[in-house]
Design an enzyme around this catalytic site. Structure first.
Site, PDB file in Angstrom:
ATOM      1  N   ARG A  24       1.482  -1.160   0.074  1.00 47.36           N
ATOM      2  CA  ARG A  24       0.016   0.030   0.068  1.00 47.36           C
ATOM      3  C   ARG A  24       1.133   1.630   0.273  1.00 47.36           C
ATOM      4  NH1 ARG A  24      -5.062  -0.964   0.499  1.00 47.36           N
ATOM      5  NH2 ARG A  24      -6.094   1.203   2.532  1.00 47.36           N
ATOM      6  N   ASP A 150      -2.352  11.261  11.136  1.00 53.05           N
ATOM      7  CA  ASP A 150      -3.247  11.323  10.275  1.00 53.05           C
ATOM      8  C   ASP A 150      -3.978  12.566  10.643  1.00 53.05           C
ATOM      9  OD1 ASP A 150      -6.103  10.301  10.278  1.00 53.05           O
ATOM     10  OD2 ASP A 150      -5.568   7.671   9.493  1.00 53.05           O
ATOM     11  N   TYR A 163      -6.787   4.405  18.327  1.00 48.04           N
ATOM     12  CA  TYR A 163      -6.298   4.940  17.149  1.00 48.04           C
ATOM     13  C   TYR A 163      -5.968   7.055  17.080  1.00 48.04           C
ATOM     14  CZ  TYR A 163      -4.610   5.644  12.489  1.00 48.04           C
ATOM     15  OH  TYR A 163      -4.386   5.416  10.352  1.00 48.04           O
ATOM     16  N   ALA A 166      -4.018   7.622  19.439  1.00 46.12           N
ATOM     17  CA  ALA A 166      -1.986   6.723  19.219  1.00 46.12           C
ATOM     18  C   ALA A 166      -1.181   8.250  18.276  1.00 46.12           C
ATOM     19  CB  ALA A 166      -1.555   5.763  18.456  1.00 46.12           C
TER      20      ALA A 166
END
Length: 254
Positions: A24, A150, A163, A166
């Site tokens: 990916r 992110d 998540y 994190a």
């Protein structure tokens, strides 16, 4: 390094370690860094076959310019060993790209200690220990660290609290390391938005997929090359540190 000009890796070429590089986005990062003149250490955990195929592909382009290294990033001793092997393979390390990530939902009522350890381990703890283990080498080379963060580090995703925590921690780690390792090492992050549909997305309902697309200003998914462009930019810039570059189609301002 001028990232706009392809350079064949050679004996004096810089070396990059990319975690989670077998598949990916990680595989795209490895290919693009290699095309820009880096020798590349491809880290993998379970994806051995894909990692070996990628390394073989890169070594066909330029012999002895890529290697694959395995490690469980939730195991602190294996993380330290990974750092040592990556540094020792070509006797240098110029760029660390903390790309590896674990992503799955942890609704509050069902979240448990094992999920916390797994998500914090791969997304936050491993980048910290790798950066610590490679700090001296990166300082000697006046190198760089790029963390793949992110958009949900700033805008938490419902159902994914662990998540999101994190990745928020990885944002703070990026900024903290920029201070800790200045002035010799530049530390930055890239915060992707919707880049690839999640694995198994074909099984998801169309309404959920459209909602993900509608959450961006551009109304579409990005692609792995968009992230690779940002990583190459940050790796090659000598006066940027402590920054998080959003590559999210405008999701962060929706």
């Amino acid at each position: 390094m001028d990232n706009s000009t392809p350079i064949k890796p050679g004996f004096d070429s810089p070396v990059a370690l990319v975690t989670g590089a077998a598949r990916r986005v990680g595989a795209c990062l490895a290919r693009r860094l290699h095309g820009a003149g880096y020798r590349v250490a491809v880290h993998y955990n379970r994806s051995q076959a894909e990692a070996e195929l990628l390394v073989a592909e890169l070594n066909r382009i330029e012999p002895a310019s890529a290697c694959c290294l395995s490690a469980d990033l939730n195991n602190a001793e294996q993380v330290r060993q990974l750092a040592n092997r990556a540094r020792d393979y070509w006797q240098r390390l110029d760029l660390l790209v903390n790309n590896a990530s674990t992503f799955y939902p942890t609704p509050l009522a069902q979240a448990d200690q094992a999920q916390w350890d797994d998500l914090i381990g791969s997304n936050l703890q491993a980048p910290l220990w790798l950066s610590q283990a490679l700090a001296d080498e990166l300082q000697q080379r006046q190198g760089a660290i790029v963390n793949i963060v992110d958009v949900h580090a700033q805008r938490p995703l419902k159902g994914f609290p662990v998540y999101s925590v994190a990745k928020a921690g990885l944002t703070m780690l990026t900024q903290s390391l920029a201070k800790e390792l200045a002035p010799k090492v530049r530390v930055n992050g890239v915060a992707p938005g919707p880049i690839l549909p999640p694995e198994g997305a074909a099984k998801r309902d169309k309404e959920a997929e459209q909602k993900a697309l509608d959450s961006t200003l551009l109304g579409r998914y990005g692609c792995p090359d968009d992230i690779a462009d940002a990583v190459l930019f940050l790796a090659g810039q000598n006066f940027i540190t402590g920054q998080i570059l959003a590559v999210d189609g405008g999701k962060s301002v929706c």
